[in-house]
Design a protein around this motif. Structure first.
Motif, PDB file in Angstrom:
ATOM      1  N   LEU A 863       1.019  -1.092  -0.088  1.00  7.71           N
ATOM      2  CA  LEU A 863       0.024  -0.149   0.085  1.00  7.71           C
ATOM      3  C   LEU A 863       0.763   1.231   0.013  1.00  7.71           C
ATOM      4  CD1 LEU A 863      -2.771  -1.181   2.747  1.00  7.71           C
ATOM      5  CD2 LEU A 863      -2.993  -0.965   0.244  1.00  7.71           C
ATOM      6  N   PRO A 864       0.516   2.264  -0.924  1.00  8.08           N
ATOM      7  CA  PRO A 864       1.425   3.519  -0.888  1.00  8.08           C
ATOM      8  C   PRO A 864       0.755   4.412   0.297  1.00  8.08           C
ATOM      9  CG  PRO A 864      -0.145   3.528  -2.452  1.00  8.08           C
ATOM     10  CD  PRO A 864      -0.242   2.160  -2.133  1.00  8.08           C
ATOM     11  N   TYR A 865       1.643   5.350   0.808  1.00  9.23           N
ATOM     12  CA  TYR A 865       0.965   6.270   1.815  1.00  9.23           C
ATOM     13  C   TYR A 865       1.880   7.498   1.454  1.00  9.23           C
ATOM     14  CZ  TYR A 865       5.408   5.842   4.761  1.00  9.23           C
ATOM     15  OH  TYR A 865       6.489   5.831   5.439  1.00  9.23           O
ATOM     16  N   SER A 866       1.124   8.641   1.736  1.00 10.22           N
ATOM     17  CA  SER A 866       1.903   9.951   1.892  1.00 10.22           C
ATOM     18  C   SER A 866       1.697  10.711   3.228  1.00 10.22           C
ATOM     19  CB  SER A 866       1.055  10.620   0.675  1.00 10.22           C
ATOM     20  OG  SER A 866      -0.534  11.027   1.282  1.00 10.22           O
ATOM     21  N   ILE A 867       2.727  11.827   3.216  1.00 13.50           N
ATOM     22  CA  ILE A 867       2.828  12.379   4.565  1.00 13.50           C
ATOM     23  C   ILE A 867       2.477  13.922   4.073  1.00 13.50           C
ATOM     24  CG2 ILE A 867       4.245  13.133   6.396  1.00 13.50           C
ATOM     25  CD1 ILE A 867       5.905  10.756   5.965  1.00 13.50           C
ATOM     26  N   PRO A 868       1.622  14.588   4.552  1.00 10.51           N
ATOM     27  CA  PRO A 868       0.980  15.947   4.284  1.00 10.51           C
ATOM     28  C   PRO A 868       2.189  16.684   4.035  1.00 10.51           C
ATOM     29  CG  PRO A 868      -0.473  14.934   5.825  1.00 10.51           C
ATOM     30  CD  PRO A 868       0.432  14.048   5.603  1.00 10.51           C
ATOM     31  N   ILE A 876       3.911   0.730   2.578  1.00 11.67           N
ATOM     32  CA  ILE A 876       3.771  -0.340   3.703  1.00 11.67           C
ATOM     33  C   ILE A 876       3.579  -1.675   2.955  1.00 11.67           C
ATOM     34  CG2 ILE A 876       2.373  -0.861   5.509  1.00 11.67           C
ATOM     35  CD1 ILE A 876       1.241   1.858   5.709  1.00 11.67           C
ATOM     36  N   LEU A 877       4.536  -2.566   3.346  1.00 11.66           N
ATOM     37  CA  LEU A 877       4.731  -3.926   3.048  1.00 11.66           C
ATOM     38  C   LEU A 877       4.180  -4.677   4.051  1.00 11.66           C
ATOM     39  CD1 LEU A 877       5.506  -6.234   0.941  1.00 11.66           C
ATOM     40  CD2 LEU A 877       7.794  -6.038   1.774  1.00 11.66           C
ATOM     41  N   SER A 878       2.955  -5.631   4.021  1.00 13.36           N
ATOM     42  CA  SER A 878       2.319  -6.391   5.091  1.00 13.36           C
ATOM     43  C   SER A 878       2.381  -7.865   4.559  1.00 13.36           C
ATOM     44  CB  SER A 878       0.977  -5.896   5.430  1.00 13.36           C
ATOM     45  OG  SER A 878       0.143  -6.017   4.488  1.00 13.36           O
ATOM     46  N   VAL A 879       2.768  -8.554   5.278  1.00 12.02           N
ATOM     47  CA  VAL A 879       3.022 -10.187   5.063  1.00 12.02           C
ATOM     48  C   VAL A 879       2.272 -10.833   6.031  1.00 12.02           C
ATOM     49  CG1 VAL A 879       4.552 -12.188   4.771  1.00 12.02           C
ATOM     50  CG2 VAL A 879       5.338  -9.771   4.296  1.00 12.02           C
ATOM     51  N   ILE A 880       1.047 -11.645   5.673  1.00 10.04           N
ATOM     52  CA  ILE A 880       0.198 -12.223   6.497  1.00 10.04           C
ATOM     53  C   ILE A 880       0.246 -13.800   6.099  1.00 10.04           C
ATOM     54  CG2 ILE A 880      -2.385 -12.282   7.151  1.00 10.04           C
ATOM     55  CD1 ILE A 880      -2.633  -9.469   6.158  1.00 10.04           C
ATOM     56  N   ASP A 881       0.297 -14.377   7.191  1.00 11.69           N
ATOM     57  CA  ASP A 881       0.572 -15.854   7.086  1.00 11.69           C
ATOM     58  C   ASP A 881      -0.833 -16.371   7.119  1.00 11.69           C
ATOM     59  OD1 ASP A 881       0.989 -18.645   7.457  1.00 11.69           O
ATOM     60  OD2 ASP A 881       1.758 -18.618   9.315  1.00 11.69           O
ATOM     61  N   VAL A 882      -1.294 -16.894   5.800  1.00 10.86           N
ATOM     62  CA  VAL A 882      -2.493 -17.553   5.308  1.00 10.86           C
ATOM     63  C   VAL A 882      -2.514 -19.065   5.010  1.00 10.86           C
ATOM     64  CG1 VAL A 882      -3.460 -15.343   4.413  1.00 10.86           C
ATOM     65  CG2 VAL A 882      -2.019 -17.071   3.108  1.00 10.86           C
ATOM     66  N   SER A 883      -1.447 -20.069   5.648  1.00  6.57           N
ATOM     67  CA  SER A 883      -1.376 -21.298   5.605  1.00  6.57           C
ATOM     68  C   SER A 883      -2.489 -22.039   5.957  1.00  6.57           C
ATOM     69  CB  SER A 883      -0.048 -21.705   6.391  1.00  6.57           C
ATOM     70  OG  SER A 883       1.279 -21.018   5.695  1.00  6.57           O
ATOM     71  N   MET A 884      -3.134 -21.597   7.373  1.00  3.84           N
ATOM     72  CA  MET A 884      -4.166 -22.274   7.889  1.00  3.84           C
ATOM     73  C   MET A 884      -5.463 -22.088   6.948  1.00  3.84           C
ATOM     74  SD  MET A 884      -5.806 -21.629  11.504  1.00  3.84           S
ATOM     75  CE  MET A 884      -4.401 -22.232  12.371  1.00  3.84           C
ATOM     76  N   TYR A 885      -5.419 -20.951   6.378  1.00  3.98           N
ATOM     77  CA  TYR A 885      -6.547 -20.870   5.570  1.00  3.98           C
ATOM     78  C   TYR A 885      -6.558 -21.792   4.190  1.00  3.98           C
ATOM     79  CZ  TYR A 885      -9.402 -18.383   1.854  1.00  3.98           C
ATOM     80  OH  TYR A 885     -10.142 -18.205   0.593  1.00  3.98           O
ATOM     81  N   HIS A 886      -5.303 -21.661   3.855  1.00  2.00           N
ATOM     82  CA  HIS A 886      -5.301 -22.861   2.571  1.00  2.00           C
ATOM     83  C   HIS A 886      -5.355 -24.222   3.075  1.00  2.00           C
ATOM     84  CE1 HIS A 886      -4.068 -20.103  -0.713  1.00  2.00           C
ATOM     85  NE2 HIS A 886      -3.452 -19.405   0.289  1.00  2.00           N
ATOM     86  N   ASP A 887      -5.216 -24.583   4.170  1.00  2.00           N
ATOM     87  CA  ASP A 887      -5.147 -25.998   4.671  1.00  2.00           C
ATOM     88  C   ASP A 887      -6.736 -26.132   4.908  1.00  2.00           C
ATOM     89  OD1 ASP A 887      -2.739 -26.289   4.725  1.00  2.00           O
ATOM     90  OD2 ASP A 887      -2.263 -26.018   6.992  1.00  2.00           O
ATOM     91  N   THR A 888      -7.328 -25.214   5.288  1.00  2.00           N
ATOM     92  CA  THR A 888      -8.797 -25.455   5.530  1.00  2.00           C
ATOM     93  C   THR A 888      -9.601 -25.445   4.089  1.00  2.00           C
ATOM     94  OG1 THR A 888      -8.791 -23.900   7.373  1.00  2.00           O
ATOM     95  CG2 THR A 888     -10.951 -24.417   6.307  1.00  2.00           C
TER      96      THR A 888
END
Length: 1004
Positions: A863-868, A876-888
């Motif tokens: 996501l890009p962000y700006s400062i006035p 912003i680089l976010s990394v979310i573990d979705v292994s459980m979601y894929h197992d389901t």
């Protein structure tokens, strides 16, 4: 004890019958002028506003400057929200900075905090703030704004206070909090004159005490309290209730043993020690009246109690001193007297002068300078009429340094237009920022200085002395001393201009009347005695008598030194001839022995010169001996001469002169008188003959030569002094101009400094909020357990969460490094390219990637962000573990591939997940409880419950599942699922239709 006048050199008498609450009897009433027309308009507006229902309640204006944010927060934290008043906060704000006051102050009060706008309506129980770069006024029920000139000196608190006083009168409340400078002082006086209520912050509790001390010094403040204590006092005033100040009950009575007169003298002594003004020379009437006024304000009941208060409270001492010093004056006060002064004094002085002359004027008791400028204007007009411009030098003095400082500024309110004609205003004043400023040509001819008429020496060689309505404050002996000083300052034929209530009976021989009705007098040529010591009061007059013990007795024992002196005196009397010690000017300074036979008194002025002191026959011989001995520095004697004594007898007398050894600067000569019965008794060999005629002639020639040289030196000195005086005058004028510029610059710097302090206070408060927000952000990042990395426009790491260290090999020292330098555990070769694309296009990016180990799957969001406040932003680089979601999802796919209906139950029997075959069966939906299905038999329910509870490892049975159009049978198998998410798995296997009879025989 009688009552004491105010000890100020003033231009107007203070009547003793003025009531205590009369605003005209204020210490600096002349500093605030209320426009009568403006008041009438305001009253008319108020009546109209009342008809249309405009706000008519109390308006509380709080003025604050440097350090005021803390005081405001403390005030509103303790202030009730239902006072029924409208609050207006006026601060010194920078026009270049957007104020954050509304956000900061809203955290300390439940009242609405509103940034004022043009023509905004006032409302009760609301707080209105002045915007940055604005000056605010008030009309009935509304606030009005106008832009402030950038970085110019303005006094926004004074402006709003004056407007508030004119519109809301006795419903106006002014509060002064921490700040530097004097903004708010004049406006506070306007509120007090209008009948409003004033409070000031205790200087000891303020970060900057300039503004509180300035307004307290006026003596108009009703209460001096800390910000926390002010709301209670304010509420009492708004409800018209009696409020007991804390200081009223805390005053001690350590001086209770003193009598009324002793306490009064002690107060005068403290005032003398504070400011060097001896108020004992003033009439007692007004002093006691001023004391009673301050005692009423501070709730003290007698002089002894008030003495204890001022002894412990220096601020109250300053207030009392300012209460005594009343500067009341105006331009051309008593117009007829000034017209007569112009016609009979100023105009003749100018006509008799030359262009190269200097006219010297002394204005004593000038107060705030209006009278001095009035005199200067008259002289300028006389110069213009006669077309002759001699040098004018006016010395304007007063005992009040604050009044002198204001006079030096030469800035007066617009209301002086009622005292000065339009022509004079245009010619001698410049209109700036709602004030009239004296032009430099008028200001440069006046020197303002602090002077105490009773203690300081007067000016001299004055052509005009003005001292109006100042003598009336003094006791008769003090009046005589001051009048003597004024006469001593005048040149012969100089003019004295007094007030209408003053007389010259004690000096009538030295003055002639020019105009009795207008108190104009001319000094005669009668000799005025030299001035004696002005300060006549000895120190013992200030000391109270000891209450216990007697005075020590004088020592009566004769010391050894006294015995030696007595012996030396006896030897001189018995064996030494009579003698006289003369100085270089041939004046007697000491007598030895009985010299009465050789001296005589003569008519005329008294003198100790040798020519006026000795008998006539002895004068030429003594004069010659003294001159010769002083010149040659040795001893010599003259021939004896016969003289007739005062008793008629004849006596031979020999004179001798002896130069004395003196280490000091002055050289002394001892002249001895030796008497002889017969002239022959003195051997001729012992005589040293002195040719008196030759010595006399030689001395005359020497004196003539010295006199000629002295005259030449004197002439040279006079010329040098005139040149130096002209240079000093030019330098003085330059210094005065530079001083005015520096004072103006200092005021501007002070205003900017106050604005910076206010901005700094807001920033400090904002930093606290940012610190709290930063702590909340840190806690939030830990709670979400999401790996997040912040990068700037150059892809350099600016921040990361602790969970990011598990995906990217990050350490705290990696802040500021490019993200490309950091290794990671993702199968994402285009990570940096995608991140750059997000920065350039501003389009968010989302995708899923695998871990290098293949065991985990991550959801990536960029996501890009700006400062006035910055031209370039970041991402912003976010990394979310979705292994459980894929197992389901995989489990669901497996279940959907099984043709038989399958459902997963939780520990309570609720259906949590089903496969496609179950959904086609439509027997029980997700979320329903499997145990509540009515087609199940009790045996089946018990079996399922046993598996869920763990008492059975497995359960299986046959169960019907009939549809409306057919009958169906299934095998029901129930098996437990290890773990905490699910309780059991239920599967139904369809029984073929060719065996229903068998099921029926089994009771199904």
């Amino acid at each position: 004890m009688p009552n004491i006048p105010s000890p100020i050199s003033s231009t107007s008498p203070i009547q003793d019958d003025i009531p205590i609450n009369d605003p005209s009897d204020s210490p600096i009433t002349s500093l605030v002028e209320v426009n009568v027309d403006a008041e009438a308009d305001a009253e008319a507006d108020a009546e109209d506003a009342e008809e249309v229902g405009e706000y008519q309640g109390y308006v509380v204006c709080i003025g604050a400057s440097a350090g005021g944010l803390d005081a405001l927060e403390r005030f509103f934290s303790s202030c009730p929200t239902n006072t029924g008043a409208a609050f207006v906060v006026v601060q010194h704000l920078s026009p270049d900075h957007k104020s954050m006051m509304s956000t900061l102050l809203a955290r300390h009060t439940l009242m609405p905090v509103i940034m004022a706008e043009e023509d905004m309506a006032l409302r009760e129980n609301c707080v209105f703030l002045i915007p940055s770069g604005s000056i605010m006024h008030v009309s009935p029920g509304h606030l009005h704004l106008k832009p402030k000139k950038s970085h110019s000196l303005t006094l926004p608190i004074d402006i709003f206070f004056a407007s508030l006083a004119a519109v809301y009168a006795d419903k106006a409340v002014g509060i002064i909090l921490s700040g530097t400078g004097t903004d708010g002082t004049k406006g506070a006086i306007a509120i007090r004159i209008a009948g409003g209520f004033l409070m000031a912050q205790d200087p000891e509790s303020s970060k900057f005490d300039g503004m509180p001390r300035s307004v307290i010094a006026t003596g108009h403040v009703h209460a001096v309290l800390t910000p926390e204590d002010m709301p209670a006092r304010l509420s009492a005033h708004l409800r018209h209730e009696v409020f007991q100040e804390p200081t009223a009950s805390s005053v001690l009575t350590s001086y209770s043993a003193l009598s009324h007169d002793e306490a009064f003298i002690e107060i005068l002594q403290l005032l003398y020690q504070l400011g060097g003004i001896d108020f004992s020379d003033y009439k007692p009437a007004t002093i006691l009246r001023r004391l009673e006024r301050r005692m009423q304000i501070r709730h003290t009941h007698d002089l002894q109690q008030y003495l204890t208060l001022i002894d412990q409270d220096r601020d109250e001492m300053l207030l009392l001193r300012n209460e005594m010093l009343i500067s009341v004056t105006s331009f051309f006060r008593d117009t007829d007297a000034f017209e007569r002064l112009f016609e009979q004094a100023i105009k003749p002085l100018v006509e008799a002068s030359k262009a190269s002359d200097t006219l010297r004027v002394w204005v004593a008791g000038t107060a705030t300078g209006e009278e001095a400028y009035s005199i200067a204007i008259l002289f300028m007009e006389a110069f213009h009429q006669i077309e002759r411009w001699p040098t004018l030098k006016i010395f304007a003095t007063d005992v009040d340094h604050q009044a002198i400082e204001k006079a030096g500024f030469g800035r007066y309110r617009e209301s002086i237009a009622a005292e000065i004609s339009t022509d004079r205003l245009e010619r001698f004043f410049v209109h700036k920022q709602g004030m009239y400023v004296v032009k430099s040509e008028l200001r440069q001819c006046i020197v303002f200085a602090r002077q105490n008429l009773l203690a300081d020496p007067p000016f001299t060689k004055m052509d005009l002395v003005v001292c109006r309505n100042t003598l009336i404050y003094f006791k008769p002996p003090a009046q005589e001393r001051v009048l003597h000083s004024l006469l001593y300052a005048l040149n012969p034929s100089g003019i004295l201009f007094l007030g209408s209530s003053e007389s010259i009976a004690m000096m009538s021989d030295a003055l002639s009347v020019v105009s009795a009705g207008h108190k104009l007098f001319r000094r005669t040529h009668a000799r005025v005695q030299p001035l004696v010591e002005m300060r006549k009061k000895s120190q013992t007059q200030w000391v109270r008598q000891m209450s216990h013990g007697a005075q020590p007795k004088l020592e009566t024992r004769v010391s050894i030194a006294n015995a030696a002196d007595m012996g030396a005196a006896m030897l001189l009397e018995q064996y030494a001839p009579p003698a006289i010690v003369f100085n270089e000017q041939q004046e007697a300074v000491h007598l030895f022995g009985d010299v009465n036979s050789f001296i005589q008194t003569k008519q005329g002025s008294a003198s100790l010169a040798v020519g006026r002191l000795l008998l006539d026959p002895l004068v030429p011989i003594a004069s010659a001996l003294l001159f010769k001995s002083w010149k040659d520095k040795f001893s010599l004697q003259a021939e004896p001469i016969q003289i007739q004594m005062r008793n008629g007898s004849l006596m031979w007398v020999r004179l001798s002169a002896h130069a004395l050894k003196n280490e000091g600067v002055e050289r002394l000569t001892l002249l001895c008188f030796e008497t002889e019965k017969e002239s022959s008794s003195c051997p001729s060999s012992l005589r040293t003959a002195v040719d008196v005629s030759a010595e006399t002639m030689g001395r005359i020639l020497l004196l003539e030569s010295e006199l000629t040289a002295t005259r030449e030196n004197l002439q040279t000195t006079i010329e040098e002094l005139e040149t130096s005086n002209e240079e000093l005058q030019a330098t003085n004028e330059e210094l005065m101009a530079s001083n005015e510029e520096l004072q103006s610059s200092n005021e501007e710097l002070q205003s900017v400094n106050e604005e910076l302090n206010t901005v700094n206070a807001e920033y400090q408060e904002k930093l606290l909020l940012l610190g709290k927000a930063n702590a909340d952000l840190e806690s939030l990042s830990r709670a979400t357990a999401v790996a997040t990395i912040f990068v700037d426009a150059d892809l350099q790491i600016t921040r990361f969460t602790p969970d990011a260290a598990a995906v990217f090999k990050l350490r705290p020292s990696d802040l500021g490094r490019p993200l490309d330098d950091i290794s990671h555990t993702l199968v994402f070769p285009t990570l940096m390219e995608n991140l750059k694309r997000t920065l350039q296009t501003g389009i968010p990016l989302e995708c899923e990637v695998e871990a290098l180990s293949g065991e985990k799957t991550y959801f990536i969001r960029m996501l890009p962000y700006s400062i006035p406040s910055m031209p370039r932003g970041g991402a912003i680089l976010s990394v979310i573990d979705v292994s459980m979601y894929h197992d389901t999802k995989r489990v669901q796919s497996i279940l959907d591939g099984v043709p038989n209906p399958i459902a997963l139950l939780d520990s309570n029997g609720t259906i949590g997940q089903v496969n496609a075959a179950w959904r086609r069966l439509a027997w029980a939906e997700v979320g329903a409880n499997y145990l509540d299905v009515r087609e199940l038999s009790s045996h089946a329910v018990e079996g399922v419950q046993a598996v869920l509870s763990g008492t059975l490892p497995y359960f299986s049975m046959q169960s019907p599942c009939h549809a409306p159009h057919e009958k169906r049978w299934f095998y029901v198998n129930v098996a437990p699922i290890p773990g905490t998410q699910w309780g059991a798995v239920v599967s139904h296997f369809n029984i073929p239709s060719n065996i229903p009879s068998s099921l029926e025989r089994n009771g199904l």
